[in-house]
Write a protein that holds these residues in place. Sequence first.
Motif, PDB file in Angstrom:
ATOM      1  N   CYS A  11      16.303 -29.451  12.633  1.00 17.02           N
ATOM      2  CA  CYS A  11      14.871 -29.891  12.769  1.00 17.02           C
ATOM      3  C   CYS A  11      14.195 -29.736  14.275  1.00 17.02           C
ATOM      4  O   CYS A  11      14.788 -29.863  14.910  1.00 17.02           O
ATOM      5  CB  CYS A  11      14.191 -30.905  11.952  1.00 17.02           C
ATOM      6  N   GLU A  12      12.785 -29.672  14.511  1.00 14.16           N
ATOM      7  CA  GLU A  12      12.388 -29.449  15.905  1.00 14.16           C
ATOM      8  C   GLU A  12      12.274 -30.104  16.752  1.00 14.16           C
ATOM      9  O   GLU A  12      12.984 -30.441  17.920  1.00 14.16           O
ATOM     10  CB  GLU A  12      11.340 -27.942  15.553  1.00 14.16           C
ATOM     11  N   THR A  13      11.924 -31.693  15.883  1.00 17.56           N
ATOM     12  CA  THR A  13      11.799 -32.574  16.594  1.00 17.56           C
ATOM     13  C   THR A  13      13.330 -32.969  17.309  1.00 17.56           C
ATOM     14  O   THR A  13      13.945 -33.210  18.454  1.00 17.56           O
ATOM     15  CB  THR A  13      11.103 -33.675  16.005  1.00 17.56           C
ATOM     16  N   CYS A  14      15.025 -32.506  16.356  1.00 17.25           N
ATOM     17  CA  CYS A  14      16.077 -33.262  16.419  1.00 17.25           C
ATOM     18  C   CYS A  14      16.171 -32.256  17.775  1.00 17.25           C
ATOM     19  O   CYS A  14      17.338 -32.268  18.819  1.00 17.25           O
ATOM     20  CB  CYS A  14      16.470 -33.600  15.388  1.00 17.25           C
ATOM     21  N   SER A  16      14.779 -30.497  20.150  1.00 16.39           N
ATOM     22  CA  SER A  16      13.499 -31.306  21.303  1.00 16.39           C
ATOM     23  C   SER A  16      14.578 -31.687  21.773  1.00 16.39           C
ATOM     24  O   SER A  16      14.902 -32.275  23.327  1.00 16.39           O
ATOM     25  CB  SER A  16      12.190 -31.100  21.406  1.00 16.39           C
ATOM     26  N   ARG A  17      14.952 -33.096  21.228  1.00 15.74           N
ATOM     27  CA  ARG A  17      15.498 -34.450  21.161  1.00 15.74           C
ATOM     28  C   ARG A  17      17.368 -33.702  22.013  1.00 15.74           C
ATOM     29  O   ARG A  17      17.872 -34.880  22.528  1.00 15.74           O
ATOM     30  CB  ARG A  17      15.496 -35.268  20.632  1.00 15.74           C
ATOM     31  N   CYS A  21      20.688 -33.849  13.927  1.00 16.86           N
ATOM     32  CA  CYS A  21      20.046 -34.250  12.876  1.00 16.86           C
ATOM     33  C   CYS A  21      20.154 -34.346  11.125  1.00 16.86           C
ATOM     34  O   CYS A  21      21.051 -33.599  10.961  1.00 16.86           O
ATOM     35  CB  CYS A  21      19.018 -32.693  12.857  1.00 16.86           C
ATOM     36  N   CYS A  32      12.566 -38.284  11.546  1.00 20.93           N
ATOM     37  CA  CYS A  32      11.256 -37.991  11.663  1.00 20.93           C
ATOM     38  C   CYS A  32      11.035 -38.761  10.051  1.00 20.93           C
ATOM     39  O   CYS A  32       9.684 -38.971  10.091  1.00 20.93           O
ATOM     40  CB  CYS A  32      11.546 -36.341  10.709  1.00 20.93           C
ATOM     41  N   LYS A  37       6.920 -38.711  11.584  1.00 20.26           N
ATOM     42  CA  LYS A  37       6.287 -37.159  11.508  1.00 20.26           C
ATOM     43  C   LYS A  37       7.302 -35.897  10.419  1.00 20.26           C
ATOM     44  O   LYS A  37       7.577 -36.012   9.987  1.00 20.26           O
ATOM     45  CB  LYS A  37       7.290 -37.009  13.498  1.00 20.26           C
ATOM     46  N   CYS A  39       8.560 -33.385   9.408  1.00 20.52           N
ATOM     47  CA  CYS A  39       9.917 -32.383   9.322  1.00 20.52           C
ATOM     48  C   CYS A  39       9.853 -30.861   9.461  1.00 20.52           C
ATOM     49  O   CYS A  39      10.031 -30.311   7.812  1.00 20.52           O
ATOM     50  CB  CYS A  39      11.059 -33.231   8.483  1.00 20.52           C
TER      51      CYS A  39
END
Length: 603
Positions: A11-14, A16-17, A21, A32, A37, A39
Amino acid sequence: MESRRRPAVSCETCRSRKVKCIKPNLEPCQRCQRLGKECVTTGEKYERPYYHTSKEKYELIAKVIRHFVPSASLDTEGLRQIIATFDQHSQTPGPSSAGKTVDEDAPSLRHVLDEDDGAMLDDVMNTLRYESGSSCAVFHQKICSSVLTSRSRLSSVKTMGLRREGIQDGQIVEPVRASELPKRAIFEAAASRFFTEVNSVIFVMSEDLFQYRLDDIYNTRQNCSNSFLAMIYLVLALGERSEVYFKAASSLFDKSIEEGSEESVQVVMLTVLYRQNRNQRNLAWILLGTGIRIAQSLGLHLTDKFQGEHSAYRVQCKRRLWYSLYELEQLLACAKGKPSGISEISLLPGRDMEVCTSPFTPLGYGAATAAFGTIIRRICGHMYLGTENQIPTETTISALINQVEVWWNALPDYLRYANLSPPSYSRAISYLGLRYNYALMLITRRYLLQSLLSGHDCAPEVASRTEVCERASDRSTTILLGMAEKNMISDLIWFDAYFILCNSIILYLQGVRHASSSTHQKQIRDYIPILKSMRRSLLSECALKSMEALLADLENNSTSEDPFTGFGCGPIEALVETAEDNLMSFLDLQDGLDYSDVFFTGP
């Protein structure tokens, strides 16, 4: 194991970090879910940022750095060290100087002008002074600082330099030789009285700095400023009550003002204290305004970073001088019924400003008196000077009383007169108690008079505030009697007389209100010797005669527990009429309710 299998697309959150995921089945991933947030998986290609520069651009940047910082190392650590020095310069404002070049002065000056539309500039006497943005010199300095790296047409201004003798007012005052000074022993005796009785309650100067400079004067007879020599004569004039030394100081007064230094402010404060003792109240009031202007021109009203001082001790002395000048102005304004010449100080000092104290002033005393000056200013503004253009409401009066109580309760225990303290601090601590009770009486004394006139018909709030006034008077009387017993009442400073006469009016009204009370009769009987010790003047003589007449009537007519019980018949009627006549003669003087023509004969 199946639930921890990494999905094909994160996912985009993982992403970016840059973490795994962990997405069980088709549900949102664990991260998430924990962060609350959404996901989202887009599958778009994620590219890392790439910084590109040409070889030519790199070599040009390197030449620019070596031009301004020849010794710079262009590796990462070397560049970090250069940036760190930039940060240090941006945090150190520092005042400008006429002897510096534009490049040397630019970083600190730009910081000052960004924060305040003014600056500390050298005048023709090489004294740092605060000037606002309306000054031509400040505007010129701002132009110079803004075009240092500019390629505009204004860059030609840099050739003008920073010297401003041609556009600055004033003239250099020549130093003077100290002559006709008394023997050192005579001066030491006068200085001892001054620092013990005057400087301990109204700070004017640091005793250590004064004695250090005085040693050079007496040992070498070297030249000194007109202001410092005037200070020597004024300390002698106050300590010795000598008109000869006061005339000598007066002959140097004009040059002292022209110097416009910190010592000039101290000369003004000493002159004000002496002229109060000579019944020149109006002149003292006007001169105090001169001292305020000089102090503001020196930037004493600004924060510490404008002072340009590297010594913490000197910074504290300057702060202490400004706050003491502020309180003196508020007290004199209240006593004279004049508006204040200094706007209210929004940021009051803490006790940390008094790391260096005198043998006669405890730690925290200066901060406490500065806060008290603000309270007195508010009391006079709301209740007596009409600055709010309305009669004070009961809510306003309650708020004022609360401010006084909050100030008093915030004092540490060692600053309260009820606690044991070193004998050298006794006078200063007693003065704090007098200030506290004086403020309460200033707010509530009209309720005492209203209660006396209305008797049992007064409203509950009137009765409540009458009690506040009477308790403050009782405490003040106790303090003054204790000071008299220990010979701590001084004839060198006018405020001793002012507090005594303010309290005597309340004590008089209390005596009439509680005509049959033996306690109040004893208070008046014990208080009369203090009034007798005051040097003869119109007000002091009238106050003494009124109190003696009241005491005689009370002793002859103390037949009723309530002075209003027999009102209209018998001796109580005569008592009240006599007391009223005495009080009116006390108040109906040519100068009104003014206490400034009073002195003491001393112990």
